[in-house]
Scaffold this active site. Structure first.
Site, PDB file in Angstrom:
ATOM      1  N   LYS A 176       0.817  -1.181   0.049  1.00  0.00           N
ATOM      2  CA  LYS A 176      -0.020  -0.005   0.075  1.00  0.00           C
ATOM      3  C   LYS A 176       0.881   1.240   0.045  1.00  0.00           C
ATOM      4  O   LYS A 176       1.407   1.829   1.013  1.00  0.00           O
ATOM      5  CB  LYS A 176      -0.794  -0.049   1.227  1.00  0.00           C
ATOM      6  CG  LYS A 176      -2.262   0.477   0.989  1.00  0.00           C
ATOM      7  CD  LYS A 176      -2.464   2.047   0.721  1.00  0.00           C
ATOM      8  CE  LYS A 176      -2.199   2.959   1.850  1.00  0.00           C
ATOM      9  NZ  LYS A 176      -1.867   4.397   1.497  1.00  0.00           N
ATOM     10  N   GLY A 229       6.510   5.549   8.400  1.00  0.00           N
ATOM     11  CA  GLY A 229       5.563   6.596   8.230  1.00  0.00           C
ATOM     12  C   GLY A 229       5.793   7.271   9.615  1.00  0.00           C
ATOM     13  O   GLY A 229       6.693   7.356  10.271  1.00  0.00           O
ATOM     14  N   THR A 231       4.935   8.738  13.459  1.00  0.00           N
ATOM     15  CA  THR A 231       4.999   7.964  14.781  1.00  0.00           C
ATOM     16  C   THR A 231       3.621   7.667  15.150  1.00  0.00           C
ATOM     17  O   THR A 231       3.069   6.650  15.506  1.00  0.00           O
ATOM     18  CB  THR A 231       5.755   8.671  15.739  1.00  0.00           C
ATOM     19  OG1 THR A 231       7.107   8.727  15.547  1.00  0.00           O
ATOM     20  CG2 THR A 231       5.570   7.899  17.231  1.00  0.00           C
ATOM     21  N   THR A 233       0.904   7.545  13.391  1.00  0.00           N
ATOM     22  CA  THR A 233       0.317   6.413  12.586  1.00  0.00           C
ATOM     23  C   THR A 233       0.697   4.924  12.919  1.00  0.00           C
ATOM     24  O   THR A 233       0.016   3.886  13.065  1.00  0.00           O
ATOM     25  CB  THR A 233       0.632   6.515  10.894  1.00  0.00           C
ATOM     26  OG1 THR A 233       0.150   7.858  10.711  1.00  0.00           O
ATOM     27  CG2 THR A 233      -0.110   5.772   9.948  1.00  0.00           C
ATOM     28  N   GLU A 251       9.026   1.665  11.193  1.00  0.00           N
ATOM     29  CA  GLU A 251      10.011   2.713  10.893  1.00  0.00           C
ATOM     30  C   GLU A 251       9.463   4.046  10.990  1.00  0.00           C
ATOM     31  O   GLU A 251       8.605   4.423  10.174  1.00  0.00           O
ATOM     32  CB  GLU A 251      10.908   2.397   9.896  1.00  0.00           C
ATOM     33  CG  GLU A 251      12.506   3.003   9.735  1.00  0.00           C
ATOM     34  CD  GLU A 251      12.443   4.292   9.189  1.00  0.00           C
ATOM     35  OE1 GLU A 251      12.376   5.213   9.981  1.00  0.00           O
ATOM     36  OE2 GLU A 251      12.375   4.468   7.929  1.00  0.00           O
ATOM     37  N   CYS A 285      13.692  10.724   6.880  1.00  0.00           N
ATOM     38  CA  CYS A 285      13.626  10.546   8.493  1.00  0.00           C
ATOM     39  C   CYS A 285      15.083  10.675   9.100  1.00  0.00           C
ATOM     40  O   CYS A 285      15.196  10.686  10.410  1.00  0.00           O
ATOM     41  CB  CYS A 285      12.942   9.183   8.609  1.00  0.00           C
ATOM     42  SG  CYS A 285      13.857   7.859   7.682  1.00  0.00           S
ATOM     43  N   GLU A 390       8.904  16.233  15.506  1.00  0.00           N
ATOM     44  CA  GLU A 390       9.413  16.264  14.164  1.00  0.00           C
ATOM     45  C   GLU A 390       8.799  17.126  13.282  1.00  0.00           C
ATOM     46  O   GLU A 390       7.488  17.299  13.133  1.00  0.00           O
ATOM     47  CB  GLU A 390       8.962  14.643  13.846  1.00  0.00           C
ATOM     48  CG  GLU A 390       9.672  14.449  12.306  1.00  0.00           C
ATOM     49  CD  GLU A 390       9.664  13.144  11.797  1.00  0.00           C
ATOM     50  OE1 GLU A 390      10.516  12.685  11.474  1.00  0.00           O
ATOM     51  OE2 GLU A 390       8.365  12.545  11.857  1.00  0.00           O
TER      52      GLU A 390
END
Ligand code: TXE
Length: 489
Positions: A176, A229, A231, A233, A251, A285, A390
Site C-alpha cells: 500500500k 511513516g 509515529t 500512524t 520505522e 527521516c 518532528e
C-alpha cells in the site's frame, strides 16, 4: 482537453480500478495541479489482493531460491532500463529535484532489489550441538502474505526496501503505497507484469491510509506488517496489529542530532550538515534537524551554514540544475510553516529562510507550488517544542554546547532515537559518544552512508524492530526450532 491519467491497482497480475469505482486526486506539488487519479480502494479491494497473494503463496514460497532471485533481478534490470522515466515520474509526484531522483532514489531502489535477490542466496540457519545429546537447528519459513505500507518521502526507495526482502524470502505481498506519491509504485507494478512475475505474488493497492491501509492492517490473513511513516500512524497500526499478534516492523520519525566538536574538520562538517538538513527539502527521516556545535566554533559554523544555504535555491524540480524542490503537499507545507511560527514564538532567531520564496524567484510553471526557503534557526533551547517535535521539512536549529556530557544529555533528550551524526577527529571520543547516543544508527564523520547489510531502525518512539540485511529477511519468516536427540548406545 487531455484525459487525466488514471492509475491502477495490481491484483492477481491484472491492472484494475477500485471495486467501488471511486478515485482520489493526485497532485503535482510543485504546481499544485491535479495531474492523475488513483483508485480509492477499500476493504473489498484489499480482500481481493490478500486472496490473490494467499493463492500465490504455495508456489512462490516453494520456488527454488535462484528462481525467485532471478525474478527480482529481472525487475531490477527493467527498472534500471527505465531509470530516466522513473526519475521524472518521482520528481513530478513528490516535488523533489529530478537530479536527486535519478542519482539517489531510483538507483537505490534498483540496489534494494538486487541486494535482497543476492542476500537470500546466502542466508544461514543456526545449528547447535547440545551437550553431546541433541542437535538443534532452526527452520525459517516465510510467514505468508506480507503487508508493506510505505510513505511519501522516498516512495520507490522505501517501497522496494520492504517488498524486496519479503519477496526474496518467499512471502507474497500486498503493498500500500502512500496516496500522496503513488506514481512510481504504480509503474513498478506494471514492470512486474513485463518481468513475468507469477500472478498474485506482488499486489499493489492504492488508496487512503484510513481506508485501504487500515483494511490491510486489520486483515486476519496478513500475519506481518512492515510500515514506514509517522509515529502517530505507527502507534495506531500497533493498536490494531498488537492484539492480533502480528509481526510488526515500524520505522517512524526522527529528530536527529548532528554534533560537531571543536576538533572536527569544519569544511567537511559544514558540507555534510547542510546536506543533512536540506536534502529532499528536509523530508528524510534521517535528516539532521538539531545541530549542536561546540562553543569555540559556533559563530563560524552558523556563518558557514547560512552561506551554504544559498546553494539550496528553490527551483523547478524538473530542471536538472535544481538542488532544492517543493515540499510534498500544501498540507505538509502548512505543518512546516506552523513550526516556523512556533520557533519565532519560542524566541528563536530566523537566520535565513523562514518564508516562501518570492514569486519572481521561481519559474512561472511552478509559482503555485509548495515551496519554502531553507530555514536556519538559532537561539532556542533543546527542550522547546521546535527542538522536540518532528518537523520533517527544510528547517534546522543550531545550538552551542560546552561539554561532552551536556551535549549527550541534550542530544538524547527527545522521544526519538533514529539516527545521530557525530563530527570529531578524536577516535576515543568518537567511540565513547557513539556508544552512548540513543540512536539506531550513528554516523561518525559522515551522513547517509548506507550498507544494506546492517540492521536499520530506531530506538524509543522512532520504531520497533529492525529492517536491513538479515534482519529484514528474518522478519518475514517464522523461525521454528527442531531438536533431535542423539542416542548414544
Ligand atoms: O504519514 P503517514 P503522513 C512523518 C512526518 C510527517 C508525519 C505524517 O513527520 O509529517 O509523519 O505524515 C498509511 N493504517 N513521516 O501523515 O500517515 C498512509 O496511507 C494503515 C516520517 O503523510 O504515517 C501511507 O501509505 N496505514 C516518515 C503511510 O501510512 C495508514 C515518512 C504513511 O503515512 C494509516 C513520512 C492507517 N491507519 C512521514 N494511516 C519516515 N519515517 O520516514 C496512514 N497510513
Amino acid at each position: 482537453m487531455a484525459t487525466m491519467e488514471q492509475l491502477a491497482n495490481l491484483i492477481n497480475g491484472q491492472q484494475v480500478s477500485a471495486h467501488s469505482g471511486k478515485w482520489l486526486d493526485n497532485v503535482e506539488p510543485a504546481t499544485g495541479a491535479v495531474y492523475s487519479q488513483i483508485p480509492h480502494s477499500d476493504q473489498t479491494d484489499i480482500n481481493a489482493a490478500v486472496t490473490a497473494a494467499n493463492n500465490a503463496f504455495a508456489e512462490w514460497s516453494a520456488m527454488p531460491v535462484a528462481k525467485r532471485s532471478a525474478h527480482l533481478q529481472a525487475l531490477a534490470d527493467l527498472l534500471e532500463e527505465n531509470l530516466e522515466d522513473f526519475a521524472h515520474a518521482e520528481s513530478i509526484d513528490t516535488g523533489k529535484p529530478v537530479s536527486l531522483a535519478r542519482t539517489v532514489d531510483i538507483p537505490r531502489a534498483v540496489a534494494n532489489l538486487r541486494f535482497f535477490a543476492a542476500a537470500v542466496a546466502h542466508t544461514q540457519s543456526d545449528a547447535y550441538f547440545t551437550d553431546n545429546h541433541a542437535i538443534n537447528y532452526t527452520l525459517r519459513k516465510p510467514v505468508g502474505v506480507a503487508g508493506c505500507i510505505s510513505p511519501w518521502n522516498l516512495p520507490l526507495y522505501l517501497f522496494t526496501w520492504k517488498i524486496a526482502p519479503a519477496l526474496a524470502i518467499g512471502c507474497t505481498v500486498v503493498g500500500k503505497p502512500s496516496e500522496i506519491t503513488p506514481m512510481t509504485a504504480h509503474k513498478l507494478g506494471a514492470l512486474t507484469i513485463d518481468a513475468g512475475f507469477p500472478q498474485g505474488v506482488l499486489n499493489i493497492v492504492h488508496g487512503s491510509g484510513a481506508t485501504a491501509g487500515a483494511a490491510l492492517v486489520e486483515h486476519p490473513d496478513v500475519p506481518a506488517i512492515s510500515f514506514t511513516g509517522g509515529t502517530v500512524t505507527g502507534q495506531a497500526i500497533a493498536r490494531t496489529a498488537g492484539p492480533m499478534l502480528k509481526k510488526l516492523a515500524l520505522e517512524l520519525g526522527g529528530k536527529n542530532p548532528f554534533i560537531v566538536f571543536e576538533d572536527a574538520n569544519m569544511p567537511e562538517a559544514l558540507d555534510h550538515a547542510i546536506r543533512a538538513a536540506f536534502t529532499n527539502q528536509g523530508q528524510i527521516c534521517l535528516c539532521g534537524s538539531r545541530i549542536f556545535v561546540q562553543r569555540s566554533r559556533y559563530d563560524e559554523f552558523v556563518a558557514g551554514m547560512i552561506e551554504r544555504a544559498q546553494d539550496f535555491k528553490p527551483g523547478d524540480p524538473l530542471d536538472h540544475e535544481t538542488r532544492f524542490g517543493s515540499l510534498v503537499s500544501a498540507e505538509h507545507k502548512q505543518k512546516v510553516c506552523s513550526y516556523i511560527q512556533l520557533a519565532k514564538d519560542e524566541g528563536g532567531t530566523i537566520e535565513c529562510g523562514g518564508k516562501e520564496p518570492d514569486a519572481d524567484a521561481l519559474p512561472p510553471r511552478v509559482r503555485g507550488g509548495c515551496f519554502l526557503e531553507p530555514t536556519i534557526i538559532t537561539g532556542l533551547n533543546a527542550q522547546c517544542r521546535t527542538n522536540q517535535e518532528e518537523i520533517f521539512g527544510p528547517v534546522t536549529t543550531i545550538m552551542p554546547f560546552d561539554h561532552e556530557e551536556e551535549v549527550l544529555q541534550r542530544a538524547n533528550g527527545t522521544p526519538y532515537g533514529l539516527a545521530a551524526m557525530l563530527w570529531t577527529n578524536d577516535l576515543d571520543r568518537a567511540h565513547r559518544i557513539a556508544g552512548q547516543l540513543d540512536a539506531g544508527t550513528v554516523w561518525v564523520n559522515c551522513w547517509l552512508l548506507r550498507d544494506l547489510r546492517v540492521p536499520f531502525g530506531g530506538m524509543k518512539q522512532s520504531g520497533l524492530g529492525r529492517e536491513g540485511g538479515t534482519e529484514a529477511l528474518h522478519f518475514f519468516t517464522e523461525p521454528k526450532n527442531i531438536c533431535i536427540r542423539v542416542r548414544h548406545n
